[in-house]
Design a protein around this motif. Structure first.
Motif, PDB file in Angstrom:
ATOM      1  N   PRO A 194       0.826  -1.210   0.000  1.00 33.38           N
ATOM      2  CA  PRO A 194       0.000   0.000   0.000  1.00 33.38           C
ATOM      3  C   PRO A 194       0.861   1.261   0.000  1.00 33.38           C
ATOM      4  N   SER A 195       0.273   2.354  -0.476  1.00 31.40           N
ATOM      5  CA  SER A 195       1.000   3.622  -0.463  1.00 31.40           C
ATOM      6  C   SER A 195       1.169   4.134   0.965  1.00 31.40           C
ATOM      7  N   ASP A 196       0.250   3.800   1.836  1.00 28.73           N
ATOM      8  CA  ASP A 196       0.318   4.178   3.256  1.00 28.73           C
ATOM      9  C   ASP A 196       0.311   2.889   4.069  1.00 28.73           C
ATOM     10  N   ILE A 197       1.380   2.633   4.801  1.00 30.57           N
ATOM     11  CA  ILE A 197       1.519   1.371   5.536  1.00 30.57           C
ATOM     12  C   ILE A 197       0.377   1.139   6.534  1.00 30.57           C
ATOM     13  N   SER A 198      -0.241   2.198   7.022  1.00 34.14           N
ATOM     14  CA  SER A 198      -1.347   2.018   7.965  1.00 34.14           C
ATOM     15  C   SER A 198      -2.548   1.356   7.292  1.00 34.14           C
ATOM     16  N   ASP A 199      -2.592   1.344   5.952  1.00 35.89           N
ATOM     17  CA  ASP A 199      -3.666   0.646   5.243  1.00 35.89           C
ATOM     18  C   ASP A 199      -3.677  -0.847   5.566  1.00 35.89           C
ATOM     19  N   LEU A 200      -2.518  -1.395   5.922  1.00 39.27           N
ATOM     20  CA  LEU A 200      -2.458  -2.809   6.300  1.00 39.27           C
ATOM     21  C   LEU A 200      -3.164  -3.070   7.624  1.00 39.27           C
ATOM     22  N   LEU A 201      -3.405  -2.021   8.392  1.00 41.40           N
ATOM     23  CA  LEU A 201      -4.008  -2.164   9.717  1.00 41.40           C
ATOM     24  C   LEU A 201      -5.471  -1.722   9.763  1.00 41.40           C
ATOM     25  N   THR A 202      -6.060  -1.418   8.615  1.00 37.05           N
ATOM     26  CA  THR A 202      -7.448  -0.972   8.616  1.00 37.05           C
ATOM     27  C   THR A 202      -8.400  -2.152   8.720  1.00 37.05           C
ATOM     28  N   VAL A 203      -9.563  -1.872   9.234  1.00 37.22           N
ATOM     29  CA  VAL A 203     -10.616  -2.872   9.351  1.00 37.22           C
ATOM     30  C   VAL A 203     -11.848  -2.359   8.618  1.00 37.22           C
ATOM     31  N   SER A 204     -12.746  -3.249   8.299  1.00 34.99           N
ATOM     32  CA  SER A 204     -13.996  -2.863   7.658  1.00 34.99           C
ATOM     33  C   SER A 204     -15.142  -3.606   8.330  1.00 34.99           C
ATOM     34  N   GLU A 221     -14.229   3.266  12.596  1.00 36.80           N
ATOM     35  CA  GLU A 221     -13.584   4.561  12.366  1.00 36.80           C
ATOM     36  C   GLU A 221     -12.510   4.837  13.421  1.00 36.80           C
ATOM     37  N   ILE A 222     -12.805   4.502  14.661  1.00 42.04           N
ATOM     38  CA  ILE A 222     -11.842   4.713  15.746  1.00 42.04           C
ATOM     39  C   ILE A 222     -10.606   3.836  15.545  1.00 42.04           C
ATOM     40  N   ILE A 223     -10.818   2.567  15.213  1.00 38.13           N
ATOM     41  CA  ILE A 223      -9.704   1.639  15.003  1.00 38.13           C
ATOM     42  C   ILE A 223      -8.842   2.090  13.828  1.00 38.13           C
ATOM     43  N   ASN A 224      -9.465   2.498  12.737  1.00 35.81           N
ATOM     44  CA  ASN A 224      -8.700   2.917  11.563  1.00 35.81           C
ATOM     45  C   ASN A 224      -7.933   4.205  11.818  1.00 35.81           C
ATOM     46  N   SER A 225      -8.519   5.109  12.561  1.00 32.08           N
ATOM     47  CA  SER A 225      -7.817   6.341  12.934  1.00 32.08           C
ATOM     48  C   SER A 225      -6.634   6.016  13.842  1.00 32.08           C
ATOM     49  N   ALA A 226      -6.847   5.110  14.779  1.00 30.51           N
ATOM     50  CA  ALA A 226      -5.781   4.716  15.702  1.00 30.51           C
ATOM     51  C   ALA A 226      -4.627   4.048  14.957  1.00 30.51           C
ATOM     52  N   ALA A 227      -4.927   3.300  13.900  1.00 32.45           N
ATOM     53  CA  ALA A 227      -3.869   2.660  13.108  1.00 32.45           C
ATOM     54  C   ALA A 227      -2.940   3.718  12.523  1.00 32.45           C
ATOM     55  N   ASP A 268     -19.447  -4.863   7.832  1.00 32.17           N
ATOM     56  CA  ASP A 268     -20.517  -5.205   6.905  1.00 32.17           C
ATOM     57  C   ASP A 268     -21.390  -3.974   6.646  1.00 32.17           C
ATOM     58  N   GLY A 269     -21.940  -3.862   5.465  1.00 37.35           N
ATOM     59  CA  GLY A 269     -22.816  -2.747   5.110  1.00 37.35           C
ATOM     60  C   GLY A 269     -24.059  -2.645   5.978  1.00 37.35           C
ATOM     61  N   GLN A 270     -24.399  -3.718   6.656  1.00 34.99           N
ATOM     62  CA  GLN A 270     -25.569  -3.730   7.532  1.00 34.99           C
ATOM     63  C   GLN A 270     -25.220  -3.440   8.994  1.00 34.99           C
ATOM     64  N   ALA A 271     -23.974  -3.071   9.253  1.00 34.99           N
ATOM     65  CA  ALA A 271     -23.520  -2.838  10.627  1.00 34.99           C
ATOM     66  C   ALA A 271     -24.254  -1.646  11.251  1.00 34.99           C
ATOM     67  N   ASP A 272     -24.459  -1.739  12.557  1.00 33.20           N
ATOM     68  CA  ASP A 272     -25.118  -0.628  13.243  1.00 33.20           C
ATOM     69  C   ASP A 272     -24.150   0.536  13.441  1.00 33.20           C
ATOM     70  N   ASP A 273     -24.686   1.667  13.858  1.00 38.29           N
ATOM     71  CA  ASP A 273     -23.892   2.891  13.989  1.00 38.29           C
ATOM     72  C   ASP A 273     -22.720   2.744  14.950  1.00 38.29           C
ATOM     73  N   SER A 274     -22.916   2.021  16.054  1.00 40.59           N
ATOM     74  CA  SER A 274     -21.826   1.884  17.018  1.00 40.59           C
ATOM     75  C   SER A 274     -20.685   1.036  16.453  1.00 40.59           C
ATOM     76  N   THR A 275     -21.009   0.053  15.644  1.00 36.00           N
ATOM     77  CA  THR A 275     -19.982  -0.772  15.015  1.00 36.00           C
ATOM     78  C   THR A 275     -19.196   0.041  13.981  1.00 36.00           C
ATOM     79  N   VAL A 276     -19.900   0.856  13.223  1.00 38.99           N
ATOM     80  CA  VAL A 276     -19.239   1.713  12.232  1.00 38.99           C
ATOM     81  C   VAL A 276     -18.330   2.713  12.945  1.00 38.99           C
ATOM     82  N   LYS A 277     -18.801   3.270  14.051  1.00 32.30           N
ATOM     83  CA  LYS A 277     -17.987   4.212  14.824  1.00 32.30           C
ATOM     84  C   LYS A 277     -16.729   3.515  15.349  1.00 32.30           C
ATOM     85  N   GLY A 278     -16.862   2.278  15.813  1.00 31.58           N
ATOM     86  CA  GLY A 278     -15.710   1.503  16.267  1.00 31.58           C
ATOM     87  C   GLY A 278     -14.701   1.297  15.155  1.00 31.58           C
TER      88      GLY A 278
END
Length: 83
Positions: free
Chosen positions: A13-23, A37-43, A25-35
């Motif tokens: 990847p162009s940015d090594i932190s991309d290896l640490l991102t999580v995703s 976002e927090i994990i990806n920012s922390a990476a 499911d499209g049906q995830a609730d708001d709290s899961t999506v927020k989690g």
């Protein structure tokens, strides 16, 4: 995470932190999506040295991700790249 390989080339990847991102499911609730976002920012913060190992690993654990297993897979990928 699984490292896909075509023509014996490893994805870098162009940015090594991309290896640490999580995703989630499209049906995830708001709290899961927020989690996610927090994990990806922390990476990004961890790779840049803004937060320490303990904080990053505690955050992963808080959201149900085994920090040693998760980061270990990235470490294995990096080891392959350095060979």
């Amino acid at each position: 995470m699984s490292i896909a390989s075509d023509n014996n080339l490893l994805w870098i990847p162009s940015d090594i932190s991309d290896l640490l991102t999580v995703s989630v499911d499209g049906q995830a609730d708001d709290s899961t999506v927020k989690g996610m976002e927090i994990i990806n920012s922390a990476a990004t913060q961890w790779v840049s040295g803004t937060i320490d190992d303990y904080t990053y690993f505690e955050l992963l654990d808080h959201y149900g991700i085994d920090p040693f297993g998760f980061v270990g897979e990235v470490e294995e990928h990096m080891t392959l790249l350095m060979r």
